[in-house]
Design an enzyme around this catalytic site. Sequence first.
Site, PDB file in Angstrom:
ATOM      1  N   ILE A  75      30.509  40.206   8.129  1.00  0.00           N
ATOM      2  CA  ILE A  75      31.661  39.306   8.146  1.00  0.00           C
ATOM      3  C   ILE A  75      31.413  38.187   9.145  1.00  0.00           C
ATOM      4  O   ILE A  75      31.056  38.441  10.303  1.00  0.00           O
ATOM      5  CB  ILE A  75      32.952  40.054   8.534  1.00  0.00           C
ATOM      6  CG1 ILE A  75      33.290  41.151   7.510  1.00  0.00           C
ATOM      7  CG2 ILE A  75      34.116  39.082   8.711  1.00  0.00           C
ATOM      8  CD1 ILE A  75      33.647  40.641   6.142  1.00  0.00           C
ATOM      9  N   LYS A  76      31.608  36.953   8.699  1.00  0.00           N
ATOM     10  CA  LYS A  76      31.585  35.812   9.613  1.00  0.00           C
ATOM     11  C   LYS A  76      33.022  35.390   9.890  1.00  0.00           C
ATOM     12  O   LYS A  76      33.809  35.198   8.970  1.00  0.00           O
ATOM     13  CB  LYS A  76      30.813  34.639   9.023  1.00  0.00           C
ATOM     14  CG  LYS A  76      30.804  33.425   9.955  1.00  0.00           C
ATOM     15  CD  LYS A  76      30.285  32.161   9.301  1.00  0.00           C
ATOM     16  CE  LYS A  76      30.382  30.981  10.248  1.00  0.00           C
ATOM     17  NZ  LYS A  76      30.022  29.693   9.627  1.00  0.00           N
ATOM     18  N   GLN A  77      33.348  35.243  11.177  1.00  0.00           N
ATOM     19  CA  GLN A  77      34.711  34.893  11.553  1.00  0.00           C
ATOM     20  C   GLN A  77      34.689  34.002  12.790  1.00  0.00           C
ATOM     21  O   GLN A  77      33.798  34.102  13.629  1.00  0.00           O
ATOM     22  CB  GLN A  77      35.522  36.162  11.840  1.00  0.00           C
ATOM     23  CG  GLN A  77      36.987  35.954  12.135  1.00  0.00           C
ATOM     24  CD  GLN A  77      37.702  35.200  11.027  1.00  0.00           C
ATOM     25  OE1 GLN A  77      37.810  33.969  11.090  1.00  0.00           O
ATOM     26  NE2 GLN A  77      38.182  35.930  10.012  1.00  0.00           N
TER      27      GLN A  77
END
Length: 358
Positions: free
Chosen positions: A240-242
């Site tokens: 996940i990129k956040q």
Amino acid sequence: MRNSHDELLEMLGEDADYLLEHKCRTIAREQLSAPGWDFVDRVYSESNRNNRVLVNLERLFSHGRLKDTGYLSILPVDQGVEHSGGASFAKNPAYFDPENIVKLAMEGGCNAVASTFGVLGSVARRYAHRIPFVVKINHNELLTYPNTFDQIMFGTIDQACDMGAAAVGATIYFGSQNSDRQIVEVARAFSYAHEVGMATILWCYMRNSAFKTGGVDYHVAADLTGQANHLGVTLQADIIKQKLPEVNGGYKALNTGDSSYGKLDERIYSELATDHPIDLTRYQVANCYMGRAGLINSGGASGKNDFADAVRTAVINKRAGGMGLISGRKAFQRPMSEGVKILNYIQDVYLNDKITLA
């Protein structure tokens, strides 16, 4: 390790003790699937991912200066589409040439380079076997007038696979008018990507003008981004990129007067997080199935204090239980030697044994 611990402390400045001595008393580190050299065997191998996906995940973790640590340093350059080529590359026109993007990732010791079908496809035969490719499959094309802020598909999973990519990446604008369609498209694409053996990375971004209220931007609220992460891992994203959380209380702010948004439990704020940036990011990690899907935070826009800001973000991510950084504009919007230097500073945080899980 190239940079000394003292040098990293100096870059953190007055925040050094605040960040490095913090003890997380919200979600205990023992509850996390923490990054490590054996992460693919220890965590991903328990999932339904097939052997080809595991091989490509291992490719990501076995490349660059962070190889065999369980951490990732990825150079993302899709801003030529997302922010326009001129706005992205005017500071350094050399990066209009895709080869220089790949060279920066290689010289910078990155685990992988993430970019568009066009960028990576134009140099694939020369470089796909030399550094793992992450092909970004959808974009906000930005030329529609007025801007619609929608993510649309730019190619197919088969194209990325034929290119030799180790992984595909996609963005969903959670909270936007078109998020339902984006969720369906990305779910189908990620399912097929896994079927043919590629890993998946999801940019879990919030996007709605209503999320800016009362002078606060809740696009970067821990509770809202945490739920976006939770939706991302529900789609079986491997990573996940956040954005790094900056505030909390997005649900509270949007549940006022006649408006009703989502569902909340007060323990999100009183027990599962504090206002400390490491605790806020720990909540993001928790929503990634307690770290079973890795959390990589974005480096953000280029500014006046890029080197110090990059080190600070890396420290927060690592101590929270994250898996690394995906930093682009801070690196490519400057001469290559400086871009390499900033990428190396980020990596040095993850190579530093004195910077531990909070």
